[in-house]
Write a protein that holds these residues in place. Structure first.
Motif, mmCIF file in Angstrom:
data_model
loop_
_atom_site.group_PDB
_atom_site.id
_atom_site.type_symbol
_atom_site.label_atom_id
_atom_site.label_comp_id
_atom_site.label_asym_id
_atom_site.label_seq_id
_atom_site.Cartn_x
_atom_site.Cartn_y
_atom_site.Cartn_z
ATOM 1 N N GLY A 159 33.078 3.874 27.433
ATOM 2 C CA GLY A 159 34.187 3.974 28.373
ATOM 3 C C GLY A 159 33.974 3.138 29.627
ATOM 4 O O GLY A 159 34.532 3.434 30.679
ATOM 5 N N LYS A 160 33.150 2.092 29.526
ATOM 6 C CA LYS A 160 32.804 1.254 30.671
ATOM 7 C C LYS A 160 33.412 -0.134 30.524
ATOM 8 O O LYS A 160 33.572 -0.644 29.427
ATOM 9 C CB LYS A 160 31.282 1.102 30.800
ATOM 10 N N THR A 161 33.717 -0.763 31.660
ATOM 11 C CA THR A 161 34.237 -2.123 31.685
ATOM 12 C C THR A 161 33.062 -3.091 31.795
ATOM 13 O O THR A 161 32.175 -2.894 32.619
ATOM 14 C CB THR A 161 35.179 -2.316 32.889
ATOM 15 N N ALA A 162 33.085 -4.147 30.997
ATOM 16 C CA ALA A 162 31.983 -5.115 30.964
ATOM 17 C C ALA A 162 32.142 -6.182 32.034
ATOM 18 O O ALA A 162 32.150 -7.368 31.744
ATOM 19 C CB ALA A 162 31.887 -5.750 29.585
ATOM 20 N N GLY A 163 32.258 -5.777 33.275
ATOM 21 C CA GLY A 163 32.263 -6.710 34.395
ATOM 22 C C GLY A 163 30.827 -6.874 34.868
ATOM 23 O O GLY A 163 30.221 -5.917 35.369
ATOM 24 N N ILE A 164 30.274 -8.054 34.710
ATOM 25 C CA ILE A 164 28.850 -8.265 34.978
ATOM 26 C C ILE A 164 28.483 -7.942 36.425
ATOM 27 O O ILE A 164 27.468 -7.286 36.674
ATOM 28 C CB ILE A 164 28.446 -9.723 34.641
ATOM 29 N N SER A 165 29.296 -8.374 37.382
ATOM 30 C CA SER A 165 28.948 -8.116 38.783
ATOM 31 C C SER A 165 28.905 -6.614 39.074
ATOM 32 O O SER A 165 28.027 -6.139 39.793
ATOM 33 C CB SER A 165 29.919 -8.821 39.726
ATOM 34 N N GLY A 166 29.831 -5.870 38.512
ATOM 35 C CA GLY A 166 29.830 -4.419 38.713
ATOM 36 C C GLY A 166 28.656 -3.737 38.024
ATOM 37 O O GLY A 166 28.075 -2.792 38.556
ATOM 38 N N ILE A 167 28.298 -4.234 36.851
ATOM 39 C CA ILE A 167 27.155 -3.666 36.129
ATOM 40 C C ILE A 167 25.869 -3.927 36.902
ATOM 41 O O ILE A 167 25.057 -3.023 37.109
ATOM 42 C CB ILE A 167 27.080 -4.245 34.700
ATOM 43 N N VAL A 168 25.678 -5.156 37.358
ATOM 44 C CA VAL A 168 24.448 -5.509 38.084
ATOM 45 C C VAL A 168 24.368 -4.761 39.409
ATOM 46 O O VAL A 168 23.324 -4.180 39.738
ATOM 47 C CB VAL A 168 24.362 -7.037 38.298
ATOM 48 N N SER A 169 25.446 -4.737 40.179
ATOM 49 C CA SER A 169 25.390 -4.030 41.459
ATOM 50 C C SER A 169 25.213 -2.528 41.258
ATOM 51 O O SER A 169 24.614 -1.862 42.095
ATOM 52 C CB SER A 169 26.641 -4.314 42.296
ATOM 53 N N GLY A 170 25.707 -2.002 40.146
ATOM 54 C CA GLY A 170 25.563 -0.580 39.857
ATOM 55 C C GLY A 170 24.145 -0.151 39.552
ATOM 56 O O GLY A 170 23.819 1.032 39.633
ATOM 57 N N ILE A 171 23.272 -1.104 39.200
ATOM 58 C CA ILE A 171 21.868 -0.755 38.948
ATOM 59 C C ILE A 171 21.259 -0.148 40.204
ATOM 60 O O ILE A 171 20.491 0.809 40.132
ATOM 61 C CB ILE A 171 21.065 -1.992 38.481
ATOM 62 N N ALA A 172 21.613 -0.671 41.363
ATOM 63 C CA ALA A 172 21.051 -0.176 42.621
ATOM 64 C C ALA A 172 21.829 0.998 43.199
ATOM 65 O O ALA A 172 21.275 1.785 43.958
ATOM 66 C CB ALA A 172 21.009 -1.308 43.644
ATOM 67 N N THR A 173 23.116 1.140 42.827
ATOM 68 C CA THR A 173 23.948 2.123 43.515
ATOM 69 C C THR A 173 24.431 3.286 42.659
ATOM 70 O O THR A 173 24.895 4.278 43.206
ATOM 71 C CB THR A 173 25.195 1.433 44.108
ATOM 72 N N GLN A 174 24.330 3.178 41.337
ATOM 73 C CA GLN A 174 24.874 4.224 40.465
ATOM 74 C C GLN A 174 23.752 5.016 39.790
ATOM 75 O O GLN A 174 22.638 4.522 39.632
ATOM 76 C CB GLN A 174 25.772 3.604 39.386
ATOM 77 N N ALA A 175 24.083 6.231 39.376
ATOM 78 C CA ALA A 175 23.086 7.084 38.726
ATOM 79 C C ALA A 175 22.828 6.675 37.275
ATOM 80 O O ALA A 175 21.741 6.903 36.755
ATOM 81 C CB ALA A 175 23.562 8.542 38.771
ATOM 82 N N ASP A 176 23.815 6.057 36.621
ATOM 83 C CA ASP A 176 23.683 5.701 35.203
ATOM 84 C C ASP A 176 23.045 4.324 35.024
ATOM 85 O O ASP A 176 23.659 3.385 34.571
ATOM 86 C CB ASP A 176 25.038 5.765 34.507
#
Length: 139
Positions: A30-47
């Protein structure tokens, strides 16, 4: 790459693989494959686990292909380090200004019929074409 050695079949296959990967990520997680959002989420998201796996795959697959001579490594030795760093910074700034990157807007957003993504992708493409044309890098 220049238009002289453009290979439409490999481009079509590559595009289909990217689209299939984006679709699979959407269907399974259920995730969108936007690379910038995925990479930035490594530091800011729990998943973090799926994000790290995604980024490792983005780096590992080309590394394996280059190491096994399945594809040629792009020749960057003729480019200055300053030019490459500046290009990377400008892409990062554009990604922040556009609230996403070409993968998020161009593949996933347009696939969802998002007008915002259609406009953003048009601006990305126009800026890229204008830059290449103005600097004479397209020849």
């Amino acid at each position: 790459m220049t238009i002289i050695n453009f290979t439409p079949w490999t481009a079509l296959i590559g595009g289909a693989c990217i689209g299939a990967g984006a679709l699979l990520l959407m269907l399974v997680a259920g995730k969108t494959a936007g690379i910038s959002g995925i990479v930035s989420g490594i530091a800011t998201q729990a998943d973090k686990s799926w994000r790290l796996a995604f980024v490792v795959g983005l780096v590992l697959v080309p590394a394996v292909l280059f190491a096994t001579d399945q594809v040629a490594v792009p020749e960057l030795a003729s480019q200055s380090v300053v030019k490459l760093v500046l290009a990377g910074l400008l892409v990062g700034i554009g990604t922040r200004l556009g609230n996403g990157c070409t993968s998020g807007h161009g593949i996933c957003g347009i696939g969802r019929f998002s007008w915002r993504s259609l406009v953003a992708t048009g601006i990305f493409m126009a800026a890229g074409i204008a830059t290449v044309s103005a600097l004479g890098w397209g020849a």
